[in-house]
Design a protein around this motif. Structure first.
Motif, PDB file in Angstrom:
ATOM      1  N   UNK A  73       0.854  -1.193   0.000  1.00 42.32           N
ATOM      2  CA  UNK A  73       0.000   0.000   0.000  1.00 42.32           C
ATOM      3  C   UNK A  73       0.884   1.234   0.000  1.00 42.32           C
ATOM      4  N   UNK A  74       0.519   2.200  -0.842  1.00 38.75           N
ATOM      5  CA  UNK A  74       1.167   3.500  -0.827  1.00 38.75           C
ATOM      6  C   UNK A  74       0.137   4.491  -0.295  1.00 38.75           C
ATOM      7  N   UNK A  75       0.555   5.381   0.573  1.00 41.11           N
ATOM      8  CA  UNK A  75      -0.324   6.476   0.999  1.00 41.11           C
ATOM      9  C   UNK A  75       0.311   7.773   0.546  1.00 41.11           C
ATOM     10  N   UNK A  76      -0.443   8.541  -0.227  1.00 46.35           N
ATOM     11  CA  UNK A  76       0.056   9.830  -0.701  1.00 46.35           C
ATOM     12  C   UNK A  76      -0.550  10.924   0.155  1.00 46.35           C
ATOM     13  N   UNK A 129      -7.155   3.037   5.934  1.00 42.04           N
ATOM     14  CA  UNK A 129      -7.480   3.124   7.356  1.00 42.04           C
ATOM     15  C   UNK A 129      -8.757   2.385   7.736  1.00 42.04           C
ATOM     16  N   UNK A 219      -0.049   8.935   9.368  1.00 37.88           N
ATOM     17  CA  UNK A 219       0.312   7.929   8.375  1.00 37.88           C
ATOM     18  C   UNK A 219       1.745   7.462   8.616  1.00 37.88           C
ATOM     19  N   UNK A 223      -0.293   4.741  10.906  1.00 35.09           N
ATOM     20  CA  UNK A 223      -1.664   5.122  11.281  1.00 35.09           C
ATOM     21  C   UNK A 223      -1.870   5.168  12.787  1.00 35.09           C
TER      22      UNK A 223
ATOM     23  N   UNK B  22      -5.398  -0.682 -10.434  1.00 30.27           N
ATOM     24  CA  UNK B  22      -4.657  -0.257  -9.228  1.00 30.27           C
ATOM     25  C   UNK B  22      -5.651  -0.026  -8.117  1.00 30.27           C
ATOM     26  N   UNK B  23      -5.433  -0.707  -7.027  1.00 33.86           N
ATOM     27  CA  UNK B  23      -6.252  -0.525  -5.827  1.00 33.86           C
ATOM     28  C   UNK B  23      -7.740  -0.647  -6.123  1.00 33.86           C
ATOM     29  N   UNK B  55      -3.019   7.808  -9.120  1.00 37.82           N
ATOM     30  CA  UNK B  55      -2.383   7.209  -7.936  1.00 37.82           C
ATOM     31  C   UNK B  55      -2.656   8.072  -6.706  1.00 37.82           C
ATOM     32  N   UNK B  56      -2.439   9.374  -6.853  1.00 34.67           N
ATOM     33  CA  UNK B  56      -2.609  10.278  -5.720  1.00 34.67           C
ATOM     34  C   UNK B  56      -4.043  10.238  -5.192  1.00 34.67           C
ATOM     35  N   UNK B  58      -6.185   7.724  -5.427  1.00 31.22           N
ATOM     36  CA  UNK B  58      -6.495   6.430  -4.829  1.00 31.22           C
ATOM     37  C   UNK B  58      -5.689   6.186  -3.560  1.00 31.22           C
ATOM     38  N   UNK B  59      -4.550   6.847  -3.453  1.00 23.71           N
ATOM     39  CA  UNK B  59      -3.653   6.557  -2.336  1.00 23.71           C
ATOM     40  C   UNK B  59      -3.949   7.394  -1.111  1.00 23.71           C
ATOM     41  N   UNK B  60      -5.152   7.924  -1.029  1.00 23.74           N
ATOM     42  CA  UNK B  60      -5.590   8.589   0.181  1.00 23.74           C
ATOM     43  C   UNK B  60      -5.614   7.556   1.295  1.00 23.74           C
ATOM     44  N   UNK B  61      -5.368   7.989   2.541  1.00 22.71           N
ATOM     45  CA  UNK B  61      -5.292   6.968   3.586  1.00 22.71           C
ATOM     46  C   UNK B  61      -6.662   6.385   3.904  1.00 22.71           C
TER      47      UNK B  61
END
Lengths: 378, 61
Positions: A73-76, A129, A219, A223, B22-23, B55-56, B58-61
């Motif tokens: 998982x990547x979190x931006x 999350x 993050x 988290x 992706x995701x 990507x940005x 979808x990559x929200x936490x």
């Protein structure tokens, strides 16, 4: 006491050494510094350089210690205001599993087997999350229902249908929900944010008659970072996963327990992207919970915001201590403080003489709070 | 437009609809692809542009 609350200095030192070895062997950021670090003691950690958000933005890829295919998982995290400047944080399956295990153990203090827990947050995509929290709850025999915040009336209607025993959400959003929907009355509430005013905790407890627990996490901490136990005193630190220092934000000098300073975190078991001495920009106080566990006793807010007067946090305590004020937004400009109040504007005038107060609606709720004050320069 | 060749197979790349997953979300683009081994050429402006935006998001936490 939860297993994550136990602090073992020898294990912590061994884990830090292992993280440094990993960074020295597999990472490409400060490789020589980390590879040659001896770390004779925990105090010696202070000899190593800090890592800042501005390091992660350009060097995030170099901090990766696993193959990209092992990143689950990547979190931006976009920086507000700066286009193109985003932090990308990477987590392996193992990293996410440990987050889930922390959620299960932390929520196990608040929840009872068979409870229904409403997670009042925007639904995350895969392995985000809300997914990890839902899985953690499932492991302790608690049913999780994600209730993305839509508008107060709609969210309240959904919660009335669900009748949750426990709720998790952002503090100011839940406070307003409580004031407008007194009848929902969960038994317990976990509020999670980068900052939570005491007045908000008090209001939730009073209006809903609920036990209110606070959690601090970013993050970058995977988290989860620190959460209250039944004593509802300090927030127990995830000692098996993170080592926290408190430092003087101006000089970087480590500060003793009980003294407010910048929260600096070092990971102990991170696989994908270990962090050494990461400066969070948040000011907090370390100490011990009444029960004896190492804890963050208080998180006071962002360092840059605390340096202003009045700070957003002072405004939160003052304005959100008044039930008639449902929410507000504020900006500081050359003519002073301007506050837009959703609710009892007259009360705000009495509480803040000298500020320009206007009555008006605040932004639609997202359920995700990053409390910020707008600064307008001349 | 210069012809692109696959380094592995020596085949000329051909334009084909390529679906990215992706995701849990998908989006598609017409990209140069090797007809033999399936290798896809992702131009830098796509990687840094639309792909980075998706990507940005979808990559929200």
């Amino acid at each position: 006491m939860t297993s994550f609350s136990r602090f073992d200095p020898d294990k912590t030192l061994a884990s830090l050494r292992a993280q440094l070895r990993l960074l020295g062997e597999r990472g490409r950021f400060r490789q020589e510094v980390y590879a040659s670090a001896k770390l004779r003691s925990l105090d010696a950690l202070a000899e190593l350089p800090f890592t800042s958000p501005i390091d992660i933005i350009p060097h995030g890829k170099d901090m990766l210690c696993v193959s990209p295919r092992d990143v689950a998982r990547v979190v931006t995290l976009s920086s507000s205001g700066t286009s193109g400047a985003a932090k990308r944080l990477c987590f392996s399956r193992g990293d996410l599993e440990r987050t889930t295990a922390f959620f299960a153990e932390g929520m196990g203090v608040i929840c009872r087997s068979g409870d229904l827990c409403a997670i009042v947050m925007p639904d995350s995509s895969e392995m985000g999350l809300t997914s990890l929290l839902s899985e953690g709850l499932r492991r302790i025999d608690v049913e999780a229902a994600v209730v993305p915040p839509r508008g107060y009336a709609e969210t309240a209607a959904r919660l009335r249908e669900l009748k949750p025993d426990v709720m998790v959400g952002a503090p100011v959003f839940l406070r307003r929900l409580a004031l407008e929907s007194v009848d929902i009355k969960p038994r317990a509430v976990l509020v999670s944010s980068d900052y939570c005013a005491d007045s908000v905790v008090a209001t939730l407890g009073r209006v809903w008659g609920a036990e209110v627990y606070t959690h601090y996490g970013l993050t970058e901490t995977g988290l989860g970072c620190a959460v209250q136990c039944r004593e509802r005193d300090g927030m127990h630190i995830r000692c098996d996963e993170l080592y926290i220092e408190i430092v003087d934000p101006a000089t970087g000098t480590p500060l003793p327990d009980g003294t407010p300073g910048e929260i600096v975190i070092s990971t102990l078991r991170r696989e994908a992207m270990p962090l050494i001495r990461y400066r969070t920009g948040d000011i907090g106080i370390k100490g011990r919970c009444r029960c004896g566990a190492p804890a963050l006793m208080k998180v006071l807010g962002r360092a840059d915001e605390l340096s202003r007067s009045p700070s957003l946090y002072e405004l939160d305590e003052l304005l959100l201590g008044c039930d008639g004020i449902l929410d507000y937004s504020a900006s500081r400009g050359p003519d002073g403080l301007e506050v837009t109040v959703d609710g009892d504007a007259e009360a705000a005038v009495r509480l803040l003489p000298g500020a320009r107060i206007t009555a008006g609606g605040t932004a639609p709720p997202s359920g995700r709070e990053k409390r910020r004050m707008t600064q307008r320069d001349a | 437009m210069d012809e692109w060749k696959c380094r592995k197979c020596g085949e000329a790349l051909v334009k084909k609809k390529t679906v990215f997953d992706y995701m849990g979300r998908t989006f598609s683009e017409e990209l140069y692809k090797c007809p033999k081994c399936g290798l896809v050429l992702i131009p830098p402006d796509l990687a840094k542009g639309r792909m980075a935006e998706v990507e940005e998001m979808l990559e929200d936490k």
